[in-house]
Design an enzyme around this catalytic site. Sequence first.
Site, PDB file in Angstrom:
ATOM      1  N   ILE A 208       0.900  -1.166   0.000  1.00  8.69           N
ATOM      2  CA  ILE A 208       0.000   0.000   0.000  1.00  8.69           C
ATOM      3  C   ILE A 208       0.933   1.209   0.000  1.00  8.69           C
ATOM      4  CG2 ILE A 208      -0.232  -0.177   2.536  1.00  8.69           C
ATOM      5  CD1 ILE A 208      -2.933   1.186   2.356  1.00  8.69           C
ATOM      6  N   SER A 209       0.667   2.175  -0.874  1.00  5.32           N
ATOM      7  CA  SER A 209       1.594   3.298  -1.048  1.00  5.32           C
ATOM      8  C   SER A 209       1.632   4.180   0.192  1.00  5.32           C
ATOM      9  CB  SER A 209       1.177   4.151  -2.240  1.00  5.32           C
ATOM     10  OG  SER A 209       0.916   3.342  -3.361  1.00  5.32           O
ATOM     11  N   GLN A 210       2.686   4.989   0.227  1.00  7.31           N
ATOM     12  CA  GLN A 210       2.874   5.969   1.301  1.00  7.31           C
ATOM     13  C   GLN A 210       1.748   7.008   1.202  1.00  7.31           C
ATOM     14  OE1 GLN A 210       6.822   7.376   0.819  1.00  7.31           O
ATOM     15  NE2 GLN A 210       6.594   9.045   2.285  1.00  7.31           N
TER      16      GLN A 210
END
Length: 223
Positions: A70-72
């Site tokens: 899951i992206s930043q």
Amino acid sequence: MTETPEPPLGPEELAERKMRFLFGLRSKGVTEARVLAAMERIDRGQFVRGLFSARAYEDMPLPIACGQTISQPSIVGLMTQALDVGTRDTVLEVGTGSGYQAAVLACLARRVHTIDRHRRLVREAEELFRRLDLTNIVARAGDGSRGLPEQAPFDRILVTAAAEDPPGPLLSQLKIGGIMVLPVGQSDTVQSLIRVRRLETGFDYEELRPVRFVPLVEGMASD
Ligand code: SAH
């Protein structure tokens, strides 16, 4: 895999972490009120499971199923901001992953189509969308490097996995006047986030910032 979840956070601790989360986004340049409101509404804690859920409100990418991430959150915010989504827009997201980015987009757009090559990720994200009553997201399993021809063209396209170059099918599925935001780069370490605008006569490319994403892989995954 068995994971021992950390004890759930108490309500005060949770509220405090969420507040810091939003301050953190602002300090990293996510300043548009609509984008911040969407990220306040969508609880990232719902999209991270097991061991890492206690870190959901920190500004870092986290592992999800199928070896993906899951992206930043600040990158989610900056990409969403760069996409300049309107309330009547139809958006394609390539790389559903946890579903978090799609959920944020769903607060801003009319409809979001999201596609991932891992069936399991799509199934789990769909369950979450249902639970959170996000009824304007359509998720499907497929190779997003080919886009989604049956729903094209799109006002906006967001790609959350890195290709060497913008995939041709995605460029051709963008409306004239449309915007695509995507990471491009030849290796895992050197990638740039770029914004592509489709003009009457061609495409305009703008480099936004260095980023690091998992690769865009052609074809379906086995799970
Ligand atoms: N947007 C996600 C993060 C995605 S990580 C989130 O908010 O959590 C990148 C995702 O891209 C992974 O789930 C990976 O399976 C997917 N992906 C990689 N290549 C793909 C392809 N060709 N088509 C569709 N999805 C792809």
